[in-house]
Motif scaffolding. Structure first.
Motif, PDB file in Angstrom:
ATOM      1  N   MET A 146       0.907  -1.359   0.002  1.00 34.24           N
ATOM      2  CA  MET A 146      -0.020   0.057  -0.110  1.00 34.24           C
ATOM      3  C   MET A 146       0.810   1.146   0.074  1.00 34.24           C
ATOM      4  O   MET A 146       1.756   1.404   0.669  1.00 34.24           O
ATOM      5  CB  MET A 146      -1.020   0.216   1.151  1.00 34.24           C
ATOM      6  N   VAL A 147       0.451   2.299  -0.888  1.00 36.92           N
ATOM      7  CA  VAL A 147       1.205   3.473  -0.932  1.00 36.92           C
ATOM      8  C   VAL A 147       0.519   4.516  -0.206  1.00 36.92           C
ATOM      9  O   VAL A 147      -0.538   4.637  -0.489  1.00 36.92           O
ATOM     10  CB  VAL A 147       1.781   3.820  -2.258  1.00 36.92           C
ATOM     11  N   LYS A 148       1.177   5.537   0.015  1.00 37.02           N
ATOM     12  CA  LYS A 148       0.446   6.754   0.819  1.00 37.02           C
ATOM     13  C   LYS A 148      -0.328   7.430  -0.549  1.00 37.02           C
ATOM     14  O   LYS A 148       0.041   7.461  -1.699  1.00 37.02           O
ATOM     15  CB  LYS A 148       1.472   7.736   1.275  1.00 37.02           C
ATOM     16  N   ASN A 149      -1.455   8.139   0.052  1.00 41.05           N
ATOM     17  CA  ASN A 149      -2.309   8.604  -0.833  1.00 41.05           C
ATOM     18  C   ASN A 149      -1.883   9.867  -1.488  1.00 41.05           C
ATOM     19  O   ASN A 149      -1.479  10.976  -0.923  1.00 41.05           O
ATOM     20  CB  ASN A 149      -3.747   8.894  -0.073  1.00 41.05           C
ATOM     21  N   VAL A 150      -1.703   9.814  -2.796  1.00 43.70           N
ATOM     22  CA  VAL A 150      -1.127  11.134  -3.384  1.00 43.70           C
ATOM     23  C   VAL A 150      -2.185  11.467  -4.584  1.00 43.70           C
ATOM     24  O   VAL A 150      -1.883  12.014  -5.485  1.00 43.70           O
ATOM     25  CB  VAL A 150       0.278  10.697  -4.135  1.00 43.70           C
ATOM     26  N   GLY A 151      -3.468  11.290  -4.352  1.00 42.05           N
ATOM     27  CA  GLY A 151      -4.506  11.642  -5.303  1.00 42.05           C
ATOM     28  C   GLY A 151      -4.690  10.695  -6.455  1.00 42.05           C
ATOM     29  O   GLY A 151      -5.585  11.259  -7.245  1.00 42.05           O
ATOM     30  N   GLU A 152      -4.183   9.586  -6.467  1.00 38.33           N
ATOM     31  CA  GLU A 152      -4.512   8.741  -7.597  1.00 38.33           C
ATOM     32  C   GLU A 152      -5.815   7.986  -7.161  1.00 38.33           C
ATOM     33  O   GLU A 152      -6.225   7.904  -6.294  1.00 38.33           O
ATOM     34  CB  GLU A 152      -3.279   7.700  -7.681  1.00 38.33           C
ATOM     35  N   PRO A 153      -6.427   7.688  -8.473  1.00 34.33           N
ATOM     36  CA  PRO A 153      -7.948   6.973  -8.326  1.00 34.33           C
ATOM     37  C   PRO A 153      -7.692   5.645  -7.966  1.00 34.33           C
ATOM     38  O   PRO A 153      -6.520   5.066  -8.148  1.00 34.33           O
ATOM     39  CB  PRO A 153      -8.444   7.106  -9.964  1.00 34.33           C
ATOM     40  N   GLY A 154      -8.646   4.947  -7.572  1.00 37.29           N
ATOM     41  CA  GLY A 154      -8.623   3.484  -7.116  1.00 37.29           C
ATOM     42  C   GLY A 154      -8.813   3.466  -5.712  1.00 37.29           C
ATOM     43  O   GLY A 154      -9.093   4.147  -4.963  1.00 37.29           O
ATOM     44  N   GLY A 155      -9.080   2.016  -5.445  1.00 38.29           N
ATOM     45  CA  GLY A 155      -9.461   1.660  -4.095  1.00 38.29           C
ATOM     46  C   GLY A 155      -8.380   1.769  -2.968  1.00 38.29           C
ATOM     47  O   GLY A 155      -7.150   1.982  -3.388  1.00 38.29           O
ATOM     48  N   GLY A 156      -8.834   1.561  -1.824  1.00 39.51           N
ATOM     49  CA  GLY A 156      -7.689   1.789  -0.596  1.00 39.51           C
ATOM     50  C   GLY A 156      -7.939   0.807   0.406  1.00 39.51           C
ATOM     51  O   GLY A 156      -8.955  -0.070   0.166  1.00 39.51           O
ATOM     52  N   PRO A 157      -7.214   0.792   1.190  1.00 43.82           N
ATOM     53  CA  PRO A 157      -7.088  -0.453   2.556  1.00 43.82           C
ATOM     54  C   PRO A 157      -8.086   0.160   3.578  1.00 43.82           C
ATOM     55  O   PRO A 157      -7.887   1.246   4.297  1.00 43.82           O
ATOM     56  CB  PRO A 157      -5.698  -0.366   3.017  1.00 43.82           C
ATOM     57  N   PHE A 158      -9.060  -0.851   3.869  1.00 45.43           N
ATOM     58  CA  PHE A 158      -9.937  -0.461   5.116  1.00 45.43           C
ATOM     59  C   PHE A 158     -10.242  -1.751   5.928  1.00 45.43           C
ATOM     60  O   PHE A 158      -9.748  -2.963   5.812  1.00 45.43           O
ATOM     61  CB  PHE A 158     -11.389  -0.152   4.532  1.00 45.43           C
ATOM     62  N   ILE A 159     -10.618  -1.717   7.216  1.00 46.66           N
ATOM     63  CA  ILE A 159     -11.117  -2.520   7.998  1.00 46.66           C
ATOM     64  C   ILE A 159     -12.840  -2.594   7.757  1.00 46.66           C
ATOM     65  O   ILE A 159     -13.496  -1.593   8.073  1.00 46.66           O
ATOM     66  CB  ILE A 159     -10.826  -2.344   9.380  1.00 46.66           C
ATOM     67  N   ALA A 160     -13.264  -3.848   7.372  1.00 47.75           N
ATOM     68  CA  ALA A 160     -14.681  -3.652   7.080  1.00 47.75           C
ATOM     69  C   ALA A 160     -15.322  -5.021   7.531  1.00 47.75           C
ATOM     70  O   ALA A 160     -14.541  -5.926   8.134  1.00 47.75           O
ATOM     71  CB  ALA A 160     -14.888  -3.970   5.379  1.00 47.75           C
ATOM     72  N   VAL A 161     -16.642  -4.941   7.880  1.00 47.19           N
ATOM     73  CA  VAL A 161     -17.530  -5.898   8.313  1.00 47.19           C
ATOM     74  C   VAL A 161     -17.856  -6.826   7.375  1.00 47.19           C
ATOM     75  O   VAL A 161     -18.269  -6.417   6.285  1.00 47.19           O
ATOM     76  CB  VAL A 161     -18.602  -5.342   8.911  1.00 47.19           C
ATOM     77  N   ASN A 162     -17.389  -8.180   7.767  1.00 48.12           N
ATOM     78  CA  ASN A 162     -17.897  -9.516   6.734  1.00 48.12           C
ATOM     79  C   ASN A 162     -19.049  -9.874   6.913  1.00 48.12           C
ATOM     80  O   ASN A 162     -19.958  -9.893   8.080  1.00 48.12           O
ATOM     81  CB  ASN A 162     -16.851 -10.455   7.005  1.00 48.12           C
TER      82      ASN A 162
END
Length: 506
Positions: free
Chosen positions: A374-390
């Motif tokens: 995962m790279v630091k957000n620099v404004g590129e489009p696309g998904g990101g890393p989250f903690i989500a409920v399954n």
């Protein structure tokens, strides 16, 4: 609703009535949004590796490669390059003849810096008896663009990115296919000196990929001291999804036949499932760099792989202990700590007894593993890393797209906006269980993820359905580890002018 002709088409494509019913249901109800616990961040779901840890993980991967291992580099490469040239198509349709926008001016001013310039120049001479620069000097800019994009020229507008010339070299300019083969020798060469690379391609371009590899393979093997095992697959027809009209009824072509569309990159989980390897690297076709920058790329690929092998082995050891039946309360507590603090899998419930805890641990540990850079957000489009409920009520690390998040949920949107990192598609996968058997990856897909988009065909509006994304819903039930990597490892080519960036110049 369906005619005999429709049913014959379904049989031909290998699609069941149940699949169609499920897809039509999603068109009517939409896909449920995912509940977000928080955006993943360093020390909260994203691992930041110290120098000492880095050295240890690199050694793990180095030692792993000494064994009889099968490693594959999996490269989704079926996407067309047409979006790369969107601005040039706009220029061709414009009512002006010379470059006006900043994009157009940059493209023509630096035309000779592109790796495809020599081929373009020769094509211009064949078509117009003049080179590209001479045509530009005469104000015939659109002729140059036509020679680049149209079928009578280089046909770059209809080609996949993998077959375009990206980078300049003294011994011959190179396509992304060549760059992926070269890169693979730096981190995916097994003890026998083999590098396995698998490209998913479109059916219409498969032969072109095969011809390119056949023409270059021996030269690469001699130069790089490796043996390349290159394979190809196309997206399976039974992963196509039905299109509907604006009333959610099956969309029909002018001849009355049903319209099916490719199910998106999530359908490639079927192709990935066919790969018989211990470890699989996944990287997009356009995220490549010239040789001078490849060591940096390879360094972090080896780091991710070392973390994968380490964490997967710990899971294997725990599973062997669980299956032996000889496990203490302290060991069960240690395993639960591992799932919660290192895999970031949390359960909302308490366990009534040791047997219930053992069953839970077995279920959560006995799954495919993936480590994602995962790279630091620099404004590129696309998904990101989250903690989500399954769906089972637990929470875990997930890569989410904005379409999976309820825009009317202020808490979810706040978490989304606070995301510090994004997904560059830098994934290493472990797809075997501790007994050495390959997982059936289809079992770990969340079918209730995906999205609906609006398209058109023959002037009529339609809705299209995309399957759960390959690194989103298709890997929803995997054990996931996020690792912070530098943005220098992410160098995609989204527009043709991206090839003029310093990182794409040799």
């Amino acid at each position: 609703m369906f005619t005999q002709q429709d049913l014959n088409l379904l049989r031909e494509k290998g699609i069941s009535q149940a699949q169609i019913d499920a897809q039509l249901h999603h068109f009517n109800t939409g896909f449920p949004y995912l509940s977000i616990v928080a955006a993943a961040s360093v020390d909260k779901g994203i691992v930041s590796v110290t120098k000492k840890e880095e050295e240890a993980y690199l050694k793990v991967w180095h030692d792993y490669l000494k064994g009889e291992r099968t490693i594959t580099k999996f490269v989704p490469a079926s996407g067309a390059a047409s979006r790369m040239f969107k601005d040039l198509y706009t220029f061709l349709d414009a009512d002006y003849e010379e470059p006006v926008t900043a994009f157009e001016k940059t493209f023509f001013a630096q035309l000779t810096r592109f790796a495809f310039f020599v081929s373009l120049d020769e094509t211009c001479k064949d078509l117009f008896d003049k080179g590209a620069e001479e045509l530009c000097g005469e104000g015939k800019f659109k002729e140059v663009v036509a020679a680049l994009l149209y079928p009578e020229g280089l046909n770059y507008g209809n080609m996949p990115k993998g077959l375009l010339l990206f980078h300049k070299y003294s011994e011959g300019n190179r396509t992304p296919v060549g760059e992926h083969l070269t890169e693979g020798t730096l981190y995916a060469k097994n003890a026998a000196g083999e590098v396995c690379v698998h490209f998913t391609v479109s059916e219409e371009h498969k032969e072109l990929f095969e011809l390119l590899v056949a023409a270059r393979k021996l030269n690469y093997e001699f130069k790089l001291g490796a043996s390349f095992l290159v394979t190809f697959s196309i997206q399976k027809s039974y992963t196509d999804t039905i299109a509907v009209d604006m009333h959610n009824q099956p969309f029909r072509e002018e001849d009355g036949s049903l319209l099916f569309r490719p199910g998106g990159h999530g359908a490639l989980i079927e192709n990935l499932n066919d790969i018989d390897s211990d470890i699989i690297f996944i990287k997009n076709i356009d995220n490549v760099v010239p040789d001078r920058m490849k060591e940096n790329e390879a360094h972090y690929k080896k780091l991710l792989a070392g973390i994968l092998v380490t964490m997967q082995q710990r899971s294997f050891d725990y599973l062997k202990k669980l299956d032996s039946g000889e496990v203490s309360a302290a060991e069960l507590h240690e395993m639960l700590d591992f799932t919660e603090k290192e895999l970031f899998v949390s359960s909302p419930r308490n366990f009534d007894n040791d047997d219930a805890l053992k069953a839970y641990l077995k279920r959560k540990l006995d799954r495919p593993f993936r480590v994602c850079g995962m790279v630091k957000n620099v404004g590129e489009p696309g998904g990101g890393p989250f903690i989500a409920v399954n769906p089972d009520g637990t929470s875990s690390l997930q890569i989410l797209e904005s379409s999976q998040i309820d825009k009317n949920d202020p808490c979810a949107m706040d978490a989304f906006r606070k995301g510090s990192h994004f997904n560059p598609v830098d994934v290493v996968c472990g797809v075997r269980n501790y007994q050495g058997d390959k997982f059936d990856l289809i079992r770990f897909v969340d079918p209730d993820t995906g999205f609906i988009s609006h398209k058109s065909k023959s002037g009529k509006e339609l809705k299209a359905l995309e399957m759960p994304g390959l690194w989103n819903g298709a890997m929803s039930d995997w054990n996931t580890i996020f690792v912070e990597v530098p943005v220098s490892t992410f160098n995609p080519v989204k527009t043709v002018n991206d090839l003029l960036r310093p990182e794409h110049q040799s």
